[in-house]
Design an enzyme around this catalytic site. Structure first.
Site, PDB file in Angstrom:
ATOM      1  N   ALA A   3       0.854  -1.198   0.000  1.00  0.00           N
ATOM      2  CA  ALA A   3       0.000   0.000   0.000  1.00  0.00           C
ATOM      3  C   ALA A   3       0.888   1.245   0.000  1.00  0.00           C
ATOM      4  O   ALA A   3       2.085   1.160   0.281  1.00  0.00           O
ATOM      5  CB  ALA A   3      -0.877  -0.008   1.246  1.00  0.00           C
ATOM      6  N   GLN A  53       0.976   3.515   2.131  1.00  0.00           N
ATOM      7  CA  GLN A  53       1.503   3.706   3.493  1.00  0.00           C
ATOM      8  C   GLN A  53       2.133   2.413   4.026  1.00  0.00           C
ATOM      9  O   GLN A  53       2.151   2.177   5.231  1.00  0.00           O
ATOM     10  CB  GLN A  53       0.396   4.189   4.430  1.00  0.00           C
ATOM     11  CG  GLN A  53       0.089   5.670   4.296  1.00  0.00           C
ATOM     12  CD  GLN A  53       1.302   6.552   4.600  1.00  0.00           C
ATOM     13  OE1 GLN A  53       2.187   6.193   5.371  1.00  0.00           O
ATOM     14  NE2 GLN A  53       1.358   7.702   3.970  1.00  0.00           N
ATOM     15  N   SER A  54       2.674   1.591   3.133  1.00  0.00           N
ATOM     16  CA  SER A  54       3.226   0.303   3.542  1.00  0.00           C
ATOM     17  C   SER A  54       4.430   0.451   4.470  1.00  0.00           C
ATOM     18  O   SER A  54       5.421   1.100   4.125  1.00  0.00           O
ATOM     19  CB  SER A  54       3.650  -0.473   2.294  1.00  0.00           C
ATOM     20  OG  SER A  54       4.443  -1.586   2.648  1.00  0.00           O
ATOM     21  N   ASN A  55       4.334  -0.180   5.628  1.00  0.00           N
ATOM     22  CA  ASN A  55       5.486  -0.257   6.533  1.00  0.00           C
ATOM     23  C   ASN A  55       6.547  -1.194   5.968  1.00  0.00           C
ATOM     24  O   ASN A  55       7.743  -0.984   6.158  1.00  0.00           O
ATOM     25  CB  ASN A  55       5.049  -0.791   7.892  1.00  0.00           C
ATOM     26  CG  ASN A  55       3.999   0.086   8.531  1.00  0.00           C
ATOM     27  OD1 ASN A  55       4.230   1.264   8.740  1.00  0.00           O
ATOM     28  ND2 ASN A  55       2.839  -0.482   8.810  1.00  0.00           N
ATOM     29  N   CYS A 112       7.244  -1.688   2.819  1.00  0.00           N
ATOM     30  CA  CYS A 112       8.013  -1.020   1.764  1.00  0.00           C
ATOM     31  C   CYS A 112       9.005  -0.022   2.368  1.00  0.00           C
ATOM     32  O   CYS A 112      10.146   0.085   1.913  1.00  0.00           O
ATOM     33  CB  CYS A 112       7.072  -0.343   0.773  1.00  0.00           C
ATOM     34  SG  CYS A 112       6.171  -1.560  -0.229  1.00  0.00           S
TER      35      CYS A 112
END
Ligand code: PLP
Length: 324
Positions: A70, A72-74, A76
């Site tokens: 996403a 807001q991916s943690n 990534c």
């Protein structure tokens, strides 16, 4: 368990801390395992997985890692930081372009190249981004969504070993589950280490009917990778999906309440997407009497706190906190 090669990224062991005021209010002993403090670019559970995944990427001679998530991916954000630490390029294929705040801002600071996709096109676009890198003469290494293959999951078998070495033996471990790697690693580790407590994943998005078979299959693969193959069936996996209905990343009143309660009772920050939903679930389960008086419950904090500063969440939380 085999010792798989690691590229060191995390400050381990992460602390286990008591939550005395919440414990007194809830009637059981509540502890927190601070994987928000793994130490890589604001921490989180993906750092442990990436130690194994980056070691594999480097062993294969990769010069770029690619992954997806996403906006807001943690996962990534931690992948971008891990790539920087290993001297590798990082290409992220993200869903939905919001404003560059929270994790997305950090992706940019960490030097990741960001491309946009949709949920439907995600896997095709990730494969395409890797093919393009290879055509440009690069050596890409693909990290799956959430870092959740058997190699990534194995990190949480080691994490359970770390917890037991801290002489903490909870009756129940509660945490946020989504792509399933964390839970698969914990249940794989539990089987191999003889841990008999409950390992209860609070789903942030998927129905239990999807997560249980996924986690069981991944846990079976993980034990094989760790050199002691064991078989898991969907009914071996504990998933509570009663809090997943609002959908991924949707901040509800229950999460706002949980975030404020943990912050104000214990000075502990949890995140709007994962740990907020799991904590809201824990509080609701506690109200329903799901935990015995005097039992030890360990809340495994999986990170995600930069999401507090993402546009949208920050405004809603500022309202909930009475600031605006
Ligand atoms: C990814 C993530 C999870 C879920 O872990 P999975 O291994 O994908 O199930 C939980 N909490 C946070 C903060 C995460 O970033």
């Amino acid at each position: 368990m085999n010792a798989l090669p690691r590229f060191p990224l995390a400050a381990l062991p992460t602390p286990v801390m008591p939550l005395p005021r919440l414990s007194a209010a809830l009637g059981f002993r509540l502890l927190v395992k601070r994987d928000d403090l793994t130490g890589l670019a604001f921490g989180g559970n993906k750092t442990r997985k990436l130690e194994l995944l980056l070691a594999d990427a480097l062993a294969q001679g990769a010069d770029m890692v690619l992954t997806t998530g996403a906006a807001q991916s943690n996962h990534c954000r931690q992948t971008a930081a891990a790539a920087a630490r290993a001297g590798l390029a990082c290409r992220l294929v993200l869903m939905k372009p919001p404003k560059p705040s929270g994790n997305l801002l950090l992706d940019g600071l960490l030097g990741a190249e960001v491309r946009w996709t949709t949920r439907e096109r995600r896997d095709a676009d990730l494969a395409h981004a890797a093919e393009e890198a290879a055509a440009d003469g690069r050596k890409p290494y693909l990290i799956p969504y959430g870092g959740s293959n058997a190699l990534g999951a194995a990190a949480y078998a080691y994490a359970l070993e770390e917890l037991l070495a801290q002489e903490v033996v909870p009756d129940t471990i509660v945490f946020a589950t989504s792509s399933g790697g964390t839970q698969a690693g914990l249940v794989a580790g539990a089987r191999l280490l003889g841990f008999r407590g409950r390992i209860l994943g609070v789903s942030v998005d998927e129905p239990a009917g999807v997560l249980k078979p996924r986690v069981a299959a991944l846990a079976s693969q993980t034990t094989a990778l760790l050199g002691e193959p064991a078989d898991f069936r969907p009914e071996d996996i504990l998933v509570e999906d009663a809090y997943a209905a609002p959908g991924y990343g949707v901040l509800t009143g229950a999460e706002e309440t949980a975030i404020l309660r943990f912050a104000r009772a214990e000075g502990l920050l949890i995140d709007p997407v994962y740990t907020g939903r799991a904590a809201a679930g824990l509080l609701d389960l506690a109200a329903q009497g799901a935990f015995r008086k005097g039992e030890t419950v360990l809340f495994w904090h999986t990170g995600g706190t930069p999401g507090l500063f993402a546009e949208g969440y920050a405004t809603r939380l500022a309202e909930a906190a009475g600031l605006i």
